[in-house]
Design an enzyme around this catalytic site. Structure first.
Site, short mmCIF file in Angstrom:
data_model
loop_
_atom_site.label_atom_id
_atom_site.label_comp_id
_atom_site.label_asym_id
_atom_site.label_seq_id
_atom_site.Cartn_x
_atom_site.Cartn_y
_atom_site.Cartn_z
N GLU D 147 -17.28 -14.30 3.50
CA GLU D 147 -17.03 -13.77 2.16
C GLU D 147 -18.13 -14.22 1.19
O GLU D 147 -18.41 -15.40 1.05
CB GLU D 147 -15.67 -14.23 1.63
N ASP D 180 -16.20 -8.44 -1.78
CA ASP D 180 -15.04 -8.53 -2.66
C ASP D 180 -15.48 -8.05 -4.03
O ASP D 180 -16.42 -8.58 -4.62
CB ASP D 180 -14.58 -10.00 -2.71
N GLU D 241 -6.23 -8.01 -3.49
CA GLU D 241 -6.05 -9.41 -3.86
C GLU D 241 -5.88 -9.51 -5.37
O GLU D 241 -6.63 -8.88 -6.12
CB GLU D 241 -7.30 -10.20 -3.42
#
Lengths: 294, 294, 294, 294
Positions: D147, D180, D241
């Site tokens: 990530e 993300d 998320e």
């Protein structure tokens, strides 16, 4: 917003009584609360029957139209102007008779690709004609809204600022603007800022994509547009409009330059539009509430 | 980009030899490297003299035009098509004779608000005419680019995807697309994605604002557009175009629906446009370099 | 805007008198009218000499700072709060003594990645401390502005709405908000709408890119931001801020998480920033004037 | 995309077996096909039971985690690096044992606001550790994704370009990037362009708003992001998320700086997110299909 509606040309070319009634059924079935018709000639349609269907379906009726050159109230020829005033007066009455709530569109000039510049004299004729029409509309209990459209569809009112000045000149408190995201995308410097500028003078609002197809499949920044409507506390109606060569008649396609199919399944399009507008409007309301909350 | 240019209509209505020469001087004085002219009738202008001035000023010449209905190669009337082919052939030769590098615009149909749908037969005529013209252009050392324009200015090629298919059908490697941000803003689903889709098939690029006024005073997302041009490694020319009722002649204003002054001072406009394009292009290049650098 | 300035950390780590003076020279040479310093310890620097240089260069001085945890006025420990109040009082006086115009930054809490939630008691202590500091600042002729920063740099005031509520609670007319585009990009729902919401309560404005590098090489929508500032008639200062590992000292880099070089040539960066802000501000002003003109 | 999932912290602080099982039920009830867990300590939870519930609910399990400083593989201290490698190896096996499909997160460094610059030596240690872990993961049938997070949560890999270089250096074909939108909004020059740059090297994708709240109530341009995913033909998973102080535990809130309630009703949030992602993804697909169709 008060109610969400749909233009009948998503469903029909508007040529027959049956087509109009079918459009009403489908609009209601998709959950819309308004149907917008193009000018309905009383001699051609059974308006009483349409009004009855609308009431049964809990559909409000809005009528929009553009003047023909032969009845262009922005002409310098007073005979033509008088013809336009008569047509507008008749239109207001037809809206009243059908139980409609509002008359909109290009009421202040012809709906055409003009081949001449606008003139000061013609503009004054138009202001006066709209002022007279506003009085009739007020007495008739019909709202009057002027659609601001792009340069290829009129030469007189292409921007919100022009529309606001025009409304002021009519001296009437019964004239408001009819804004449309398709047209704003061509003419405005900043469509969302124009919405904030116009504020309470906006009487009606059309949602259309930049290429007149599916909402979201173009360049209009609807999120900013809905933010602006929420920011000014817009509490009037919103109506979805889309044209495709797949469904509507050739006359309309020619007038609006609809040369290709932006969609083929009008029911899928209509259901998508309703969901699109409702979801994004709700998101705009959440944004407004959230950003102002400590 | 290779060179940055400007359309002569920012400076002049193109009606006189003097006007054209003045436009060249001003374009060069503002730092542009290309001047774009509308179709120059050899019988009316001293082309040799224009060519000489251009060389002296280090200005490349590009010519763009739209066909008249009487020479519409997308017609079903073969006589009209032949007239169009002859006009295109003459235009290629005029560009060659003036030392120009490129012929562009609406070469595949008339430049008009059509009152009829496009037809398959007319489309085939147009493809064949452009294929022939491409051969002549290739032999003449003149690039040939087809401008994709909005629905109110042609009925045949409104989107990049339509243009790419059309180019494929010509079977020529000498035909490329001429894209324009003003038109893309009305027709494309996602203008930057269309630039990436077209890639090397883009032969020429017009920068114009959504309302044809000052760059930045409209809705075109130029940052995303320049990002796309940088991403595809665009290495050809970019030309700025803007129309205002303040300067150009009535005929053009009518054709393009220019009813209001989006500017009055053309030199300020031109200098701003050059700075705007150069700065934002440089920023797009910095973005590209930065995002790819670990 | 009134004046355009630059943060001294573009030029220097602020560790030496010479560094600060050099930063002033360079800021003035690039055409900025304000220099922003981090808290200047009177015992370490010759403030009188700095003030004199600033006057000679026609540079206004703004000081910004964040409290250390040992002097955190949002603490529940009254001893720590008292230390913070003393530090703030000293800072106001140092700004006055140096001839500065404004004290800003994270004055209401520590500048740190907190490891505890904010508390209601600590918040009240902070409100009271800022109210007291505002009185001192008012008497000292120093403006007081509170910087709203992202969650990783304080736990108390992350959004404009939180800041507006905090300012109201101080009961002072001498406290305004210090907004910053870098922080707004992380925390706000709609940064431009927050600017309109805050309106006249904005006392100072930082322009920084989303990744703290070159303006334009990130995701901040500066056009919408400048539109909002023009729309509210913002008439106070704007200061550019950028950090890179290439120039500033390790302490600052650690505090702000500057792990990579977003630039290496600070003069090129500063000149670009000035041009970027001035051009885009001018474009926002043109947009506003144009969209409101009939 | 293949499947749409949700992070378990929307539902639970992850502290109890019951909480995890409840999170699975709710995720499935909302229609999600993946649940993402933070590192599950085998000694604390009944992993077999979790795996069984997941199979029964047709939920895929993904595990993400960040290393503690005591097991930071980007340390210069080889003892710490070894501890990190052991932790990663255990984590891969735990994912395998629970029937999970993928291990992601900040596997290459600690998940913390660093107080030191990254070092070349530490970076090499990290590359080697990830290469080893990749071998173990490959043998275990577990995907491995790294990530890329913002500067306040690691000092090593903040941008896609850094991640791509890191992956190349591992020499493994079994390591991909975990992007993300929340983190990209802080660090990337142009998030959509980074997605196109990374292309097939993207192994996992987190959808989070810029302020970690409701999708659409922040500045992330999700339409451009989904366009990029469609453009590269992304065929792997997407997981939603969001963190709010209203639901999750204090430890997580502190780590991620969650100081305010961006929402209170997690089920409403989750249902909205699913609808938001699916609708906008579908719109991106329509855009792509439409713009490429002649």
């Amino acid at each position: 917003m008060r109610r969400l509606g749909i233009h009948s040309f998503v469903w029909t070319d508007g040529g027959t009584q049956e087509g109009l009634e079918d459009a009403m059924e489908k609009s209601a079935a998709c959950g819309f609360g308004i149907i917008e018709f193009a000018y309905l000639r009383p001699e051609k349609f059974d308006l009483e029957r349409l009004a009855k269907r609308a009431r049964a379906l809990d559909l409000d009726i809005v009528v929009t139209m553009g003047l023909p050159l032969s009845a262009d109230v922005s002409s310098e020829d007073l005979g033509v102007v008088r013809a336009g005033e008569a047509l507008l007066s008749d239109a207001v009455k037809a809206v009243r008779d059908i139980g409609g709530i509002r008359l909109g569109g290009i009421l202040y000039s012809a709906h055409t690709k003009y081949a001449r510049m606008p003139t000061e004299c013609g503009r004054k004729n138009s202001v006066a004609a709209i002022a007279k029409t506003a009085d009739i509309a007020k007495q008739s209990g019909v709202e009057l809204v002027l659609e601001i459209v792009n340069r290829f569809e009129t030469n007189l009112l292409n921007t919100t600022a022009q529309g606001l000045a025009f409304v002021r000149e009519t001296g009437s408190d019964h004239v408001r603007l009819h804004l449309d995201t398709f047209h704003m995308n061509i003419e405005e410097v900043d469509p969302a800022a124009s919405v904030r500028l116009a504020g309470d003078k906006i009487g009606y609002f059309h949602i259309g994509e930049s290429n007149r197809g599916y909402l979201g499949a173009g360049v209009v920044d609807f999120d900013r547009m809905f933010d602006a409507l929420v920011e000014i506390g817009y509490a009037r109606d919103i109506v979805f409009e889309s044209f495709s060569n797949a469904v509507v008649d050739e006359a309309l396609s020619l007038a609006c330059g609809i040369w290709r199919d932006t969609w083929t399944d009008n029911e899928a399009l209509a259901r998508h539009a309703k969901r699109f507008i409702e979801i994004r409007y709700e998101e705009a309301q959440r944004r407004r509430a959230t950003l102002a909350r400590p």
